[in-house]
Design a protein around this motif. Structure first.
Motif, PDB file in Angstrom:
ATOM      1  N   GLN A   9      35.945  31.276  47.934  1.00 54.01           N
ATOM      2  CA  GLN A   9      35.013  32.314  47.471  1.00 54.01           C
ATOM      3  C   GLN A   9      33.636  31.715  47.241  1.00 54.01           C
ATOM      4  OE1 GLN A   9      35.549  35.575  47.277  1.00 54.01           O
ATOM      5  NE2 GLN A   9      37.651  35.350  47.982  1.00 54.01           N
ATOM      6  N   ARG A  51      34.839  44.894  50.049  1.00 57.59           N
ATOM      7  CA  ARG A  51      33.584  44.194  50.254  1.00 57.59           C
ATOM      8  C   ARG A  51      32.422  44.974  49.700  1.00 57.59           C
ATOM      9  NH1 ARG A  51      34.749  41.855  56.117  1.00 57.59           N
ATOM     10  NH2 ARG A  51      36.245  40.285  55.523  1.00 57.59           N
ATOM     11  N   GLY A  66      42.495  41.337  55.290  1.00 54.47           N
ATOM     12  CA  GLY A  66      41.725  41.856  56.409  1.00 54.47           C
ATOM     13  C   GLY A  66      42.501  42.752  57.336  1.00 54.47           C
ATOM     14  N   ASP A 111      41.554  40.754  50.468  1.00 53.22           N
ATOM     15  CA  ASP A 111      42.948  40.930  50.841  1.00 53.22           C
ATOM     16  C   ASP A 111      43.171  40.117  52.121  1.00 53.22           C
ATOM     17  OD1 ASP A 111      41.954  44.314  51.440  1.00 53.22           O
ATOM     18  OD2 ASP A 111      41.793  42.638  52.821  1.00 53.22           O
ATOM     19  N   THR A 144      28.073  37.380  41.999  1.00 53.46           N
ATOM     20  CA  THR A 144      28.222  36.071  42.592  1.00 53.46           C
ATOM     21  C   THR A 144      29.686  35.688  42.645  1.00 53.46           C
ATOM     22  OG1 THR A 144      27.691  33.711  42.418  1.00 53.46           O
ATOM     23  CG2 THR A 144      27.857  34.917  40.357  1.00 53.46           C
ATOM     24  N   ARG A 145      30.038  34.957  43.699  1.00 51.78           N
ATOM     25  CA  ARG A 145      31.383  34.400  43.835  1.00 51.78           C
ATOM     26  C   ARG A 145      31.389  32.908  43.525  1.00 51.78           C
ATOM     27  NH1 ARG A 145      34.489  37.745  48.166  1.00 51.78           N
ATOM     28  NH2 ARG A 145      33.268  39.644  48.170  1.00 51.78           N
ATOM     29  N   GLU A 201      28.197  40.354  46.653  1.00 49.08           N
ATOM     30  CA  GLU A 201      26.978  40.231  45.885  1.00 49.08           C
ATOM     31  C   GLU A 201      25.772  40.333  46.782  1.00 49.08           C
ATOM     32  OE1 GLU A 201      29.360  38.173  46.291  1.00 49.08           O
ATOM     33  OE2 GLU A 201      28.514  36.608  47.509  1.00 49.08           O
ATOM     34  N   PRO A 209      49.169  45.221  52.382  1.00 50.18           N
ATOM     35  CA  PRO A 209      48.760  44.586  51.125  1.00 50.18           C
ATOM     36  C   PRO A 209      49.385  43.215  50.937  1.00 50.18           C
ATOM     37  CG  PRO A 209      49.306  46.891  50.769  1.00 50.18           C
ATOM     38  CD  PRO A 209      49.734  46.557  52.166  1.00 50.18           C
ATOM     39  N   VAL A 210      48.700  42.418  50.151  1.00 55.31           N
ATOM     40  CA  VAL A 210      49.125  41.051  49.870  1.00 55.31           C
ATOM     41  C   VAL A 210      49.520  40.955  48.403  1.00 55.31           C
ATOM     42  CG1 VAL A 210      48.376  38.640  49.759  1.00 55.31           C
ATOM     43  CG2 VAL A 210      47.585  40.113  51.610  1.00 55.31           C
ATOM     44  N   MET A 250      35.772  38.293  37.993  1.00 52.08           N
ATOM     45  CA  MET A 250      34.726  38.800  38.867  1.00 52.08           C
ATOM     46  C   MET A 250      33.465  38.972  38.058  1.00 52.08           C
ATOM     47  SD  MET A 250      36.448  41.543  41.427  1.00 52.08           S
ATOM     48  CE  MET A 250      37.647  41.006  42.673  1.00 52.08           C
ATOM     49  N   GLN A 282      41.515  29.190  46.680  1.00 51.19           N
ATOM     50  CA  GLN A 282      40.858  30.486  46.783  1.00 51.19           C
ATOM     51  C   GLN A 282      39.502  30.475  46.097  1.00 51.19           C
ATOM     52  OE1 GLN A 282      42.183  33.941  44.127  1.00 51.19           O
ATOM     53  NE2 GLN A 282      40.268  32.973  43.597  1.00 51.19           N
ATOM     54  N   GLY A 286      37.968  35.775  41.998  1.00 48.53           N
ATOM     55  CA  GLY A 286      39.178  35.991  42.768  1.00 48.53           C
ATOM     56  C   GLY A 286      39.702  37.393  42.594  1.00 48.53           C
ATOM     57  N   PRO A 287      40.645  37.775  43.448  1.00 43.47           N
ATOM     58  CA  PRO A 287      41.100  39.149  43.475  1.00 43.47           C
ATOM     59  C   PRO A 287      42.109  39.513  42.392  1.00 43.47           C
ATOM     60  CG  PRO A 287      42.229  37.891  45.168  1.00 43.47           C
ATOM     61  CD  PRO A 287      41.218  36.968  44.541  1.00 43.47           C
ATOM     62  N   PRO A 306      44.397  46.220  57.633  1.00 45.33           N
ATOM     63  CA  PRO A 306      44.661  47.458  56.894  1.00 45.33           C
ATOM     64  C   PRO A 306      46.151  47.731  56.788  1.00 45.33           C
ATOM     65  CG  PRO A 306      42.954  47.774  58.546  1.00 45.33           C
ATOM     66  CD  PRO A 306      43.556  46.438  58.795  1.00 45.33           C
ATOM     67  N   SER A 339      37.341  44.978  54.624  1.00 49.64           N
ATOM     68  CA  SER A 339      37.949  45.650  53.496  1.00 49.64           C
ATOM     69  C   SER A 339      36.935  46.463  52.713  1.00 49.64           C
ATOM     70  CB  SER A 339      38.576  44.615  52.563  1.00 49.64           C
ATOM     71  OG  SER A 339      38.887  45.187  51.326  1.00 49.64           O
ATOM     72  N   VAL A 382      37.353  48.673  60.754  1.00 46.46           N
ATOM     73  CA  VAL A 382      37.840  48.899  59.396  1.00 46.46           C
ATOM     74  C   VAL A 382      38.639  47.735  58.872  1.00 46.46           C
ATOM     75  CG1 VAL A 382      37.837  51.381  59.674  1.00 46.46           C
ATOM     76  CG2 VAL A 382      39.924  50.093  60.180  1.00 46.46           C
ATOM     77  N   THR A 383      38.688  46.633  59.630  1.00 49.91           N
ATOM     78  CA  THR A 383      39.323  45.450  59.058  1.00 49.91           C
ATOM     79  C   THR A 383      38.465  44.881  57.950  1.00 49.91           C
ATOM     80  OG1 THR A 383      38.290  44.030  60.731  1.00 49.91           O
ATOM     81  CG2 THR A 383      40.501  44.850  61.189  1.00 49.91           C
ATOM     82  N   GLN A 429      29.350  31.957  49.904  1.00 44.36           N
ATOM     83  CA  GLN A 429      27.928  32.180  49.696  1.00 44.36           C
ATOM     84  C   GLN A 429      27.152  30.893  49.456  1.00 44.36           C
ATOM     85  OE1 GLN A 429      28.370  34.561  45.906  1.00 44.36           O
ATOM     86  NE2 GLN A 429      26.814  33.108  45.250  1.00 44.36           N
ATOM     87  N   GLY A 456      45.371  45.411  48.733  1.00 44.63           N
ATOM     88  CA  GLY A 456      45.372  45.770  50.148  1.00 44.63           C
ATOM     89  C   GLY A 456      44.496  46.978  50.379  1.00 44.63           C
ATOM     90  N   THR A 457      44.153  47.171  51.615  1.00 41.44           N
ATOM     91  CA  THR A 457      43.310  48.305  52.006  1.00 41.44           C
ATOM     92  C   THR A 457      44.097  49.205  52.934  1.00 41.44           C
ATOM     93  OG1 THR A 457      41.303  46.990  51.826  1.00 41.44           O
ATOM     94  CG2 THR A 457      41.172  48.994  53.133  1.00 41.44           C
TER      95      THR A 457
END
Lengths: 361, 449
Positions: free
Chosen positions: A196, B230, A175, A173, B310-311, B234, A180-181, B426, A192, B419-420, A177, B227, B224-225, A200, B175-176
């Motif tokens: 991602q 996370r 980051g 998201d 994995t991403r 992976e 939301p996005v 995922m 994006q 992606g989200p 709190p 999320s 707590v930023t 890694q 969102g969190t």
């Protein structure tokens, strides 16, 4: 070759990112060029926000950057002693190689304002033999550091690049709190997806003239030189495909057909797919080593499927002095349409030349 | 095409338990009068296999939002033919693991006899039978008694203080939310043995819009930023993760001695993902909550959830069987309580394999027909002990073909990355676990719900 004659120790590898001009979108000059008609672009990414690229014309008879080359950076870096760029911003700068009485330096200029930003002293490296290679390379040296290397006609000079404090990763998201996005279902996810992946993987790429890009990525911090995988590789029997229990298989992605020896590695299995990916596997043979190209690019290093092999090429191999080099792959330019794919792990260095095939070949 | 997470009776089938080919004939069990009746023969089958989802509460995002309740004769009778069709096709109850059998306590599936019984009942006109033989009601799961919580009324409920508005123009929202554990919510530090997510949307249409919900627990002073999503990193360890819940998932209770700690002044995070078409009238308010259940004894081992994934992948256009894999090597002896493979619309198969230090391989879970609509958590009946040095490999295949795209509602002509959004992909093999010291291995028995 440029990389094989390197004097200094590399702690990790160079990754050149091809086809990722969109990663630099949003800078003042618009999308970063993906390689002009006569330019080569070398890129490195050591994580999101630790990204740099140099574009130059591999002009014959002159050193690279005799005519201005272009440096693209995300966030801020320190090139030599010069701090460049701005956090959370993309910056484009001009580079020019100047000879000051035998001491080479890099002039840095802001192309938009026309102002000189500063000069970077370049350290010479002894080169074992004269080489006609004219190249610029970005070589990873540490988690957040690289080296800009320029070579031509038997000379080689370089400067360190330190990536400075990229913005913290924001997860999936934003980051923050309670904020939301919203995203559209079908908006472009290229940037994006790259971010991602870089979270890694390290990435290195070459973009040749005509925007033909080749890249290799591999898991960051995946394989040390003193780990169990390297030990097994060192004692592998002829005929063994080297397993990587601690990492995914290195991932080659190409937008253009490549010739490795007698093999042509194709790109784009479908008219609407502009690139193609391959997993790279090391194989021990009785008289040396080979590199296998496999159709499964995103599997773990223990999941080699021989039925998905598409090519197997001879690798040149040499043993060096530095036993601590973690596993890494780099793409090193060797002219306007060719390069070397180099793998390093501990004291071992493997390499194989390749060339870009123009359409119709 | 179906893009929602709604549990419906048209979910893809799973194979038989006994390997029969689905050509069962009606007419197995019979009453003294010779007829197969609801109260004597069918109700026990439905209670054991169906009522956890087909119940009236419908407030839990964890998949318990079946479109109809089947708890009484009056509720089941109108659906008799549909029930017969679905069980004969092995589409219901939903269970997608092919192997291993008998190790997961929430394993579902009807025996051939049970299927024959239901078919016979329907063929015979679906009679009610003798009401004196009716099963007693399940008191602990009535809506009045526990307000729809699967595990019963929670000891502590942490709820988003104000509802969040998902607007008409929103499509794919993530969102969190962070809720402070003040003393009015949590009077003192506690340990909990179970937790249950609720999306806070109580109509079937609204639940369809909740793609998933993830939770996290953070100690006082934690950042707590980061999320709670996370928990999907992976190979990484998300110390605060409570895991996630999505359509088809079921909460579960940990054995004695295992749990999590909630601390006064800490924070509970709720990572929400909403997915809906944009347009007038699609807005809704959402107020998620997490119910916690106190441990009944000392918690010696902290339970966590992480993923193997994995991403770094790119699924090519039109590829119908693209493999993506990841692995992790366990650094300590580990007890595994549950496995949850997670992918999106193109997810096709999922497999977990343990490679032990001696090289022996063991299939932990094989899901040959993965369905994103059913985010099943495979809960071990007995926690699975994996010794230090075991490598756990997760392999998934993705189907980015036009055939699947037509069914699931995505574009097959583009490469797909991690992606989200629901339209992204995922590759995450979640597992809920506790690391243990070798000298402290004790036999445990998973507590029955």
């Amino acid at each position: 070759m440029l990389l094989l004659r390197r004097r200094f120790t590399l702690s990790s590898l160079v990754f050149f990112l091809g086809g990722c001009a969109s990663a630099f979108a949003g800078q003042a000059s618009g999308n970063a060029p993906r390689g002009g008609d006569s330019t080569v672009k070398v890129e490195i990414a050591l994580g999101p926000g630790r990204e740099a690229a140099v574009e130059y014309s591999p002009v014959s008879g002159k050193p690279p950057l005799a005519s201005p080359g272009t440096l693209y950076i995300k966030n801020a870096v320190r090139l030599g002693t010069l701090e460049l760029g701005t956090p959370s911003a993309d910056t484009t700068l001009e580079l020019r190689l100047d000879d000051h009485g035998g001491a080479w330096r890099l002039g840095v200029r802001n192309p938009q304002s026309g102002t000189e930003v500063g000069n970077v002293a370049l350290a010479p490296s002894p080169v074992a033999a004269t080489s006609a290679t004219r190249a610029v390379a970005l070589l990873a040296e540490a988690k957040d550091a690289a080296r800009l290397v320029i070579s031509w006609n038997g000379r080689e000079v370089s400067s360190p690049i330190q990536f400075l404090a990229p913005p913290p990763s924001r997860g999936l998201d934003n980051g923050r709190p309670n904020e939301p996005v919203n995203r559209e279902h079908f908006s472009d996810a290229t940037i994006q997806g790259r971010s991602q992946m870089l979270s890694q993987n390290n990435l290195t790429a070459l973009t040749f003239a005509g925007s033909r890009s080749v890249s290799v990525s591999y898991l960051r911090d995946g394989l040390s030189a003193d780990g169990p995988d390297h030990a097994r590789a060192a004692s592998a029997a002829p005929g063994s495909v080297i397993e990587l229990t601690q990492a995914s298989v290195p991932w080659l992605k190409t937008e253009t057909p490549l010739r490795f020896g007698s093999y042509v590695i194709v790109a784009g299995p479908h008219p609407r797919a502009h690139s193609r990916s391959y997993g790279l596997w090391l194989k021990r043979v009785s008289n040396g080593w080979r590199l296998i190209f496999n159709d499964q690019a995103n599997v773990w290093g223990t999941m080699h499927d021989v039925a998905a092999d598409v090519a197997e090429v001879e690798l040149a191999h040499r043993a060096g002095q530095d036993a601590a080099t973690p596993f890494a792959v780099s793409l090193v330019p060797d002219g306007p349409d060719r390069g070397q794919l180099v793998l390093r792990w501990g004291r071992d260095t493997w390499s194989v030349p390749f060339e870009i095939m123009s359409s119709g070949r | 095409m179906k893009t929602s997470l709604r549990i419906a009776v048209s979910v893809a089938a799973f194979g038989t338990l006994s390997g029969m080919d689905g050509t069962l004939q009606a007419g197995q069990a019979k009453s003294a009068s010779g007829a197969v009746t609801y109260h004597e023969h069918v109700a026990p089958i439905l209670r054991k296999n169906c009522e956890t989802c087909h119940r009236p509460a419908g407030k839990n995002v964890g998949g318990l939002t079946a479109p109809m309740s089947l708890r009484t004769y009056a509720e089941a009778r109108p659906w008799a033919r549909a029930i017969a069709t679905k069980v004969e096709a092995r589409e219901m109850p939903p269970w997608f693991a092919e192997e291993p059998r008998g190790v997961f306590k929430n394993e579902k599936g009807l025996t051939d006899d049970e299927v024959r019984t239901i078919l016979a009942w329907v063929k015979g006109g679906a009679p009610e039978g003798d009401r004196s033989r009716a099963l007693p009601p399940q008191a602990e799961t009535t809506e009045v008694d526990n307000d729809g919580w699967t595990l019963g009324k929670p000891d502590i409920i942490v709820r988003l203080p104000e509802p969040y508005l998902v607007k008409d123009e929103d499509q794919d929202v993530q969102g969190t939310f962070a809720v402070k554990l003040t003393r009015d919510v949590l009077p003192q530090d506690v340990t909990v043995r179970a937790w249950e997510f609720r999306a806070g949307t109580y109509s079937a249409a609204q639940n369809n819009a909740v793609h998933h919900m993830c939770g996290g627990v953070h100690p006082p002073g934690a950042d707590v930023t980061a999320s709670s999503q996370r928990s999907g990193d992976e190979g990484g360890k998300e110390l605060a993760s409570l895991g996630c819940s999505a359509g088809g998932a079921e909460p579960f209770e940990l054995p004695e001695g295992f749990g999590r700690k909630l601390m006064v002044g800490g924070t509970v995070t709720m990572g929400m993902h909403y997915y809906k078409p944009a347009g007038p009238g699609t807005a809704f308010k959402n107020q998620p909550e997490i119910g916690f259940y106190l441990a009944r004894g000392p918690v010696r081992h902290i339970v966590d959830t992480r993923s193997i994934g994995t991403r770094a992948f790119e699924i090519p256009p039109f590829h119908s069987h693209y493999p993506v894999a990841a692995a992790t090597t366990l650094k300590k002896d580990t007890l595994v309580f549950a496995l949850w493979p997670h992918a999106h619309l193109r997810g096709k198969t999922a497999r977990y394999t343990a490679v032990y230090p001696d090289g022996r391989r063991e299939l932990l879970l094989d899901v040959p027909r993965y369905d994103q609509s059913w985010q099943v958590t495979y809960q071990y009946r007995e926690p699975k002990l994996l010794p230090k040095g075991t490598r756990v490999e997760v392999l998934m295949h993705f189907d980015n073909s036009e055939v699947r795209a037509a069914k699931r509602g995505f574009k097959p002509d583009i490469p797909v990355w991690f992606g989200p959004r629901t339209q992204d992909e995922m590759m995450l093999g979640f597992f809920t676990y506790a690391e243990i010291e070798p000298t402290k291995v004790v036999p445990v028995t998973a507590r029955r719900q």
